[in-house]
Every structure is written in C-alpha cells, then in structure tokens.
Design a protein around this motif. Structure first.
Motif, PDB file in Angstrom:
ATOM      1  N   ALA A  92     -35.571  36.872   8.080  1.00 52.47           N
ATOM      2  CA  ALA A  92     -35.225  37.789   7.009  1.00 52.47           C
ATOM      3  C   ALA A  92     -35.229  39.235   7.509  1.00 52.47           C
ATOM      4  CB  ALA A  92     -36.212  37.638   5.864  1.00 52.47           C
ATOM      5  N   ASP A  93     -34.384  40.051   6.871  1.00 47.87           N
ATOM      6  CA  ASP A  93     -34.394  41.477   7.154  1.00 47.87           C
ATOM      7  C   ASP A  93     -35.525  42.134   6.377  1.00 47.87           C
ATOM      8  OD1 ASP A  93     -32.074  41.316   8.701  1.00 47.87           O
ATOM      9  OD2 ASP A  93     -30.810  41.430   6.922  1.00 47.87           O
ATOM     10  N   LEU A 126     -32.888  45.986  -5.953  1.00 50.78           N
ATOM     11  CA  LEU A 126     -34.130  45.575  -6.601  1.00 50.78           C
ATOM     12  C   LEU A 126     -33.895  45.083  -8.037  1.00 50.78           C
ATOM     13  CD1 LEU A 126     -36.586  48.425  -5.486  1.00 50.78           C
ATOM     14  CD2 LEU A 126     -35.932  46.336  -4.274  1.00 50.78           C
ATOM     15  N   ARG A 127     -32.661  44.875  -8.397  1.00 52.91           N
ATOM     16  CA  ARG A 127     -32.332  44.553  -9.792  1.00 52.91           C
ATOM     17  C   ARG A 127     -33.054  43.310 -10.307  1.00 52.91           C
ATOM     18  NH1 ARG A 127     -28.762  41.563 -12.861  1.00 52.91           N
ATOM     19  NH2 ARG A 127     -28.125  42.577 -14.813  1.00 52.91           N
ATOM     20  N   SER A 134     -34.822  36.851  -2.638  1.00 53.24           N
ATOM     21  CA  SER A 134     -35.393  38.011  -1.954  1.00 53.24           C
ATOM     22  C   SER A 134     -36.888  38.042  -2.221  1.00 53.24           C
ATOM     23  CB  SER A 134     -34.756  39.316  -2.446  1.00 53.24           C
ATOM     24  OG  SER A 134     -35.091  39.559  -3.810  1.00 53.24           O
ATOM     25  N   MET A 135     -37.595  38.894  -1.474  1.00 54.00           N
ATOM     26  CA  MET A 135     -39.005  39.165  -1.742  1.00 54.00           C
ATOM     27  C   MET A 135     -39.209  40.667  -1.892  1.00 54.00           C
ATOM     28  SD  MET A 135     -41.741  36.722   0.235  1.00 54.00           S
ATOM     29  CE  MET A 135     -41.096  36.881   1.890  1.00 54.00           C
ATOM     30  N   LEU A 157     -37.127  32.482   6.579  1.00 57.68           N
ATOM     31  CA  LEU A 157     -36.072  32.524   5.565  1.00 57.68           C
ATOM     32  C   LEU A 157     -35.077  33.646   5.816  1.00 57.68           C
ATOM     33  CD1 LEU A 157     -38.374  31.949   2.483  1.00 57.68           C
ATOM     34  CD2 LEU A 157     -36.866  30.276   3.560  1.00 57.68           C
ATOM     35  N   PRO A 158     -33.822  33.415   5.439  1.00 57.04           N
ATOM     36  CA  PRO A 158     -32.795  34.431   5.632  1.00 57.04           C
ATOM     37  C   PRO A 158     -32.742  35.481   4.522  1.00 57.04           C
ATOM     38  CG  PRO A 158     -31.797  32.443   4.745  1.00 57.04           C
ATOM     39  CD  PRO A 158     -33.258  32.127   4.977  1.00 57.04           C
ATOM     40  N   ALA A 159     -33.495  35.303   3.443  1.00 53.93           N
ATOM     41  CA  ALA A 159     -33.411  36.224   2.306  1.00 53.93           C
ATOM     42  C   ALA A 159     -33.967  37.599   2.673  1.00 53.93           C
ATOM     43  CB  ALA A 159     -34.186  35.651   1.126  1.00 53.93           C
ATOM     44  N   PRO A 160     -33.422  38.671   2.109  1.00 54.65           N
ATOM     45  CA  PRO A 160     -33.938  40.013   2.405  1.00 54.65           C
ATOM     46  C   PRO A 160     -35.329  40.216   1.838  1.00 54.65           C
ATOM     47  CG  PRO A 160     -32.305  40.111   0.649  1.00 54.65           C
ATOM     48  CD  PRO A 160     -32.260  38.708   1.185  1.00 54.65           C
TER      49      PRO A 160
END
Length: 272
Positions: A2-3, A15-16, A57-58, A75-78
């Motif tokens: 993840a980025d 951040l929505r 995302s996290m 994980l690939p999620a940001p």
C-alpha cells in the motif's frame, strides 16, 4: 504494498469515506448505497480482512503505522496518515483507537441460502439500536448460533458502532434480511424450523420447559428493546418462551436476554 500518504487537509476528497462518521442518518443511507462500511480499531480491522472483506483504504494516526505495518505491506489499498486532530475534524469524534479502515461490503446471502445448512438461527424484529445489534451478534458467535435473520427494518449490522460492539463478530456469523415481515417467517417454518418467540409474558413456557436444545431446528425470535416482539410476530410463532426472573425483575436488556437464550438453544448440540 500500500501507498502511505500523509494528508493535512481535512477536506481532501480522498478522505471522503471517513467524513461525518457521527452523523447516523447520513451514514445509514450512504454506506449501504456506496457499498462500504467502516472498521475501527486494530482487532476489528484485522478480523474484517481475515473474513475476506476487501479494503478500500485505511486512515491511521502516526503511532499506528508501525502497529499495522504487516497489513499495510500486504494490501494494495492506500493508507492515509493523519494527525489525531485532523482525524477528529474529518470523522467528527476523537478516534481513540487511532485506526480506521473503509471496507467493501459483500453481497448478502438470501435467507433461503442460510436456512439450508443452519440449525440454530436468531431472528431479530425491529432492533434499531446499533449497540444491541452488536451485542447480539457477539453472543450469537460465542454461543454457537449458525445464522442471524433480520426483519426489513432492523439496523445495519455493519454500521461502525455495531461492528465495534461485536468486536468483529458480525464478520463470523452469516446474516440475511427477510424481504417481508412477518410473512417472511413462513419461509423459516417451511425450512423445518420451530419458531420460538422470546417474551417475558407469563403465559410463555420457561426455556427449561421448552427445551429448545432438544429440537432439531430452532429459530429464536427477539424484539426491540422496550417494545419486544410485535403482536404479529407473537402470533406467527410456534411457541412463546421466557427466561425465568427473580427479585421482581420483569425483563432483561435484549442483548443480555439474547445471550441467555442462545445458551439455552445451543446447549447439548451434537457438535458440542
């Protein structure tokens, strides 16, 4: 991997998913419509991931980045790193556990799919308090219930408060919504279940007398805090059951009552 993205603007559109988490009406409409839910705290996030929910995302405060490093690396999620102050601006409350994740919902199974393999089922009518929903799911998981069925107007088990109170148990007990109420109970009976309505009414048999653990298939019906089961639901039941009370106490909180009744339903199961 993840980025890891540092965000300093509370109005950042990335951040929505996390905006206005204390606005119950907004989140109740928005989350199912957009196919997301919020997991709060390290344990709950890990349980959601382990249950196969995809992470969108996290949102982490700085000190939680190292704690969640193994999840971040998998994980690939940001992952958005923010200050506690900015997290509070975005969400509307102080994020005590410092870690939030936006997760993708899965399609719900149908009631029929769950009933084919279940033997012990909890059925909730009009339970709209998210704390009670979470407590009931936690007891259902701990005490061996196979599935939960919800009336159309029950609260969302994946609402943040429900998930938090259940400590992630909502991920381990399969659930479905009945399309109609109380007509939908017909399909439960047709699947071979005895419908037991939990009520403090003196005309009800005690759980010891009813001996639900000896029944082949049991659906235990629970009503909302205060009101209990509706007249229509009570009429639709095969039998009324109650928890014997002492010292003039006439009822228990629905979460506590569910735990007692689940134990009575599950005791003596062949696999226990």
């Amino acid at each position: 991997m993840a980025d890891l993205i540092t965000v300093e603007d509370p109005d950042d559109p990335r951040l929505r998913d996390y905006t206005g988490l204390t606005d119950v009406e907004l989140r109740r409409k928005r989350e199912p419509a957009e196919g997301l839910f919020i997991a709060e705290g390290e344990k709950v996030i890990r349980r959601a991931k382990d249950a196969g929910y995809e992470m969108r995302s996290m949102l982490l405060s700085a000190k939680w980045v190292d704690v969640m490093r193994d999840v971040i690396d998998e994980l690939p999620a940001p992952v958005y790193a923010v200050s506690p102050e900015l997290a509070e601006q975005v969400t509307g409350y102080h994020v005590h556990r410092g870690a939030l994740a936006s997760m993708q919902r899965k399609p719900l199974p149908t009631a029929g799919e769950l009933l084919r393999t279940a033997r012990r089922v909890a059925v909730m009518e009009s339970v709209n308090d998210h704390t009670n929903i979470g407590a009931i799911f936690r007891s259902a998981a701990a005490l061996g219930m196979d599935a939960v069925l919800l009336s159309p107007d029950c609260a969302d088990p994946l609402y943040r408060r429900s998930v938090k109170v259940s400590m992630g148990a909502v991920f381990s007990v399969p659930y479905a919504r009945l399309d109609t109420w109380p007509k939908g109970l017909d399909s439960v009976r047709e699947a071979g279940f005895t419908l037991l309505a939990l009520t403090p009414d003196e005309k009800a048999a005690s759980l010891d007398e009813a001996a639900p653990h000896r029944m082949d298939r049991v659906a235990l019906m629970l009503g909302a805090e205060g009101d209990g089961l509706s007249t229509q639901a009570l009429v639709a039941a095969d039998e009324w059951v109650r928890i014997p009370m002492s010292h003039g106490v006439d009822s228990l909180n629905v979460g506590a009552a569910a735990a007692v009744a689940f134990y009575a339903v599950a005791t003596g199961r062949p696999n226990q």
